[in-house]
Write an enzyme that holds these catalytic residues in place. Structure first.
Site, PDB file in Angstrom:
ATOM      1  NE  ARG A   1      -2.942   0.339   3.282  1.00 13.37           N
ATOM      2  CZ  ARG A   1      -2.252   0.507   4.410  1.00 13.37           C
ATOM      3  NH1 ARG A   1      -1.532   1.593   4.598  1.00 13.37           N
ATOM      4  NH2 ARG A   1      -2.264  -0.423   5.352  1.00 13.37           N
TER       5      ARG A   1
ATOM      6  CE1 TYR B   1     -16.224  11.114 -16.333  1.00  8.69           C
ATOM      7  CE2 TYR B   1     -15.809  11.244 -13.983  1.00  8.69           C
ATOM      8  CZ  TYR B   1     -16.112  10.503 -15.102  1.00  8.69           C
ATOM      9  OH  TYR B   1     -16.314   9.164 -14.992  1.00  8.69           O
TER      10      TYR B   1
ATOM     11  CG  ASP C   1      -9.620  16.131 -15.000  1.00  8.94           C
ATOM     12  OD1 ASP C   1      -8.876  15.562 -15.829  1.00  8.94           O
ATOM     13  OD2 ASP C   1     -10.660  15.603 -14.555  1.00  8.94           O
TER      14      ASP C   1
ATOM     15  CE  LYS D   1     -12.126   7.891 -18.424  1.00 12.93           C
ATOM     16  NZ  LYS D   1     -12.490   9.145 -17.792  1.00 12.93           N
TER      17      LYS D   1
HETATM   18  C1  PLP Z   1     -13.048   9.551 -16.525  1.00 14.25           C
HETATM   19  C2  PLP Z   1     -12.727  10.899 -16.010  1.00 14.25           C
HETATM   20  C3  PLP Z   1     -12.509  11.117 -14.642  1.00 14.25           C
HETATM   21  C4  PLP Z   1     -12.664  10.026 -13.603  1.00 14.25           C
HETATM   22  O1  PLP Z   1     -11.707   9.029 -13.759  1.00 14.25           O
HETATM   23  P1  PLP Z   1     -11.950   7.479 -13.372  1.00 14.25           P
HETATM   24  O2  PLP Z   1     -10.663   6.852 -13.757  1.00 14.25           O
HETATM   25  O3  PLP Z   1     -13.124   7.017 -14.191  1.00 14.25           O
HETATM   26  O4  PLP Z   1     -12.238   7.439 -11.922  1.00 14.25           O
HETATM   27  C5  PLP Z   1     -12.153  12.398 -14.241  1.00 14.25           C
HETATM   28  N1  PLP Z   1     -12.048  13.414 -15.123  1.00 14.25           N
HETATM   29  C6  PLP Z   1     -12.257  13.241 -16.443  1.00 14.25           C
HETATM   30  C7  PLP Z   1     -12.115  14.395 -17.367  1.00 14.25           C
HETATM   31  C8  PLP Z   1     -12.614  11.980 -16.932  1.00 14.25           C
HETATM   32  O5  PLP Z   1     -12.820  11.818 -18.240  1.00 14.25           O
END
Ligand code: PLP
Length: 382
Positions: free
Chosen positions: A49, A101, A173, A198
């Site tokens: 962890r 998001y 982000d 992503k």
């Molecule tokens: C998918 C996404 C998230 C969240 O990420 P997860 O890996 O699904 O928890 C946050 N911000 C954006 C812009 C996203 O596309």
């Protein structure tokens, strides 16, 4: 490694041949614990962890790609967001992009509001308009750019300057742009958050998140939270992402090229009312996108001239190469309907306030041949 160019970092950063065998690929250290020579005498690893060598390699790679000193990985993008929000305390305020998001909006309003943190969702089109939202309790600016799903572009440099002037942190982000196209730390942001799920992983086979920063103190606090709260990714997933990152620059070039071609195609389609893509000269922040990004990304949204939601749903059902699915950023093309899928957790009134119509279709443009993708759009839109 930070001074090397992007493609070189994508292939090499964080990765050293295995000291025991020379294995060129970082092994999957599938272990929960590490044997100590005598109590407290160990090789830097005690429990997975806290530290795991496969994760360490990935954290270093991600830090290098974002031109940051420190990287931390989490079990999902939202687990990374969760860690950032835990830097705050009751009474603190966050000013966030209003076109956000859906899951980020949900964790802010449904989880952290319960703990006394306050959120304001505002358009960040005009950074000077933020001044009137700021109070003595404003601790964090949360920026998403390009935004999801309307592909608005927010001026990172300007928001980071506003944050700095008020002793608040600026978080970006960077999921949609990826570090290949945009480097928020270079523009003054304090923290970069990713849904690694992503483009960074890139093959639709991992869920993971990350935070990168240059601030030693912030990093130490986040590292404490990573270990104390425990939302860490497993070594197998870290390996898959290390593998994915080696082609990030090649994949992003292909995503950007295809998205540019498809945006042009959609823009002249008689049944399409509006195309949202920062690469189009008609995009309201096209000039800013050109300045802030090295390319315009692989995401496109568009809405039909018809305002009947059924027409949008029919297009989505007819698309064949574009699979109807949540998520984005994999090599294969995906399509989605934000109002019923990714953004269903945002109330309709809030959605409409942000300009998110019920006929909006979102495309994650993959790296297939663009002729085939256009043919698919043509048969589906009619
Ligand atoms: C998918 C996404 C998230 C969240 O990420 P997860 O890996 O699904 O928890 C946050 N911000 C954006 C812009 C996203 O596309």
């Amino acid at each position: 490694m930070n001074h090397k160019k992007f493609a070189t970092k994508a292939v090499h950063a964080g990765v050293e041949p295995d000291p025991h065998t020379g294995a060129i690929m970082t092994p999957i250290y599938q272990t929960s614990t590490y044997v100590q020579e005598s109590p407290g005498k160990h090789k830097g690893y005690e429990y997975s962890r806290t530290h795991n060598p496969t994760r360490t390699a990935l954290q270093q790679s991600l830090a290098a790609l974002e031109n940051g000193k420190y990287g931390l990985c989490f079990a999902s993008g939202l687990a990374a967001t969760d860690a950032v929000l835990k830097l705050l305390k009751p009474g603190d305020e966050v000013i966030a992009t209003n076109d956000l998001y859906g899951g980020t909006y949900r964790i802010f309003t449904k989880v952290f509001e319960r703990f006394g943190i306050r959120f304001k969702f505002v358009s960040m089109d005009d950074p000077s308009s933020l001044e009137k939202e700021i109070t003595a309790n404003t601790k964090l600016f949360w920026v998403e750019t390009p935004t999801n799903p309307l592909l608005n572009v927010v001026n990172i440099k300007a928001i980071a300057a506003v944050a700095k002037a008020h002793q608040a942190w600026c978080v970006v982000d960077n999921t949609f742009a990826t570090p290949y196209l945009q480097n928020p730390l270079d523009l003054g942001a304090d923290l970069v958050v990713h849904s690694v799920t992503k483009y960074l992983a890139g093959h639709s086979d991992v869920v993971m998140g990350a935070i990168v920063t240059n601030h030693e103190a912030l990093h130490q606090e986040l590292r404490f939270l990573q270990n104390a709260c425990g939302a860490v990714p497993g070594p197998q997933d870290c390996f898959l992402v290390l593998r994915g990152i080696k082609t990030l620059h090649l994949r992003m070039k292909a995503h950007v090229e295809n998205a540019g071609i498809l945006a042009q195609y959609l823009q002249q389609h008689p049944k399409v009312a509006r195309v949202y893509y920062p690469g189009l000269a008609t995009h309201p922040q096209h000039a800013l996108a050109k300045e802030q990004m090295k390319g315009f990304g692989g995401m496109i949204s568009f809405c039909l001239k018809s305002d009947d939601i059924q027409d949008a749903l029919r297009v989505l059902e007819k698309l064949e190469l574009f699979s109807l699915a949540e998520s984005l950023g994999g090599v294969e093309s995906l399509c989605g309907h934000p109002a019923t899928m990714t953004h269903a957790s945002i109330p309709k009134a809030e959605r409409e306030k942000a300009g998110l119509s019920d006929t909006l279709i979102r495309l994650s443009v993959g790296i297939e041949d663009s002729d085939d993708l256009i043919a698919d759009l043509q048969q589906a839109i009619g």
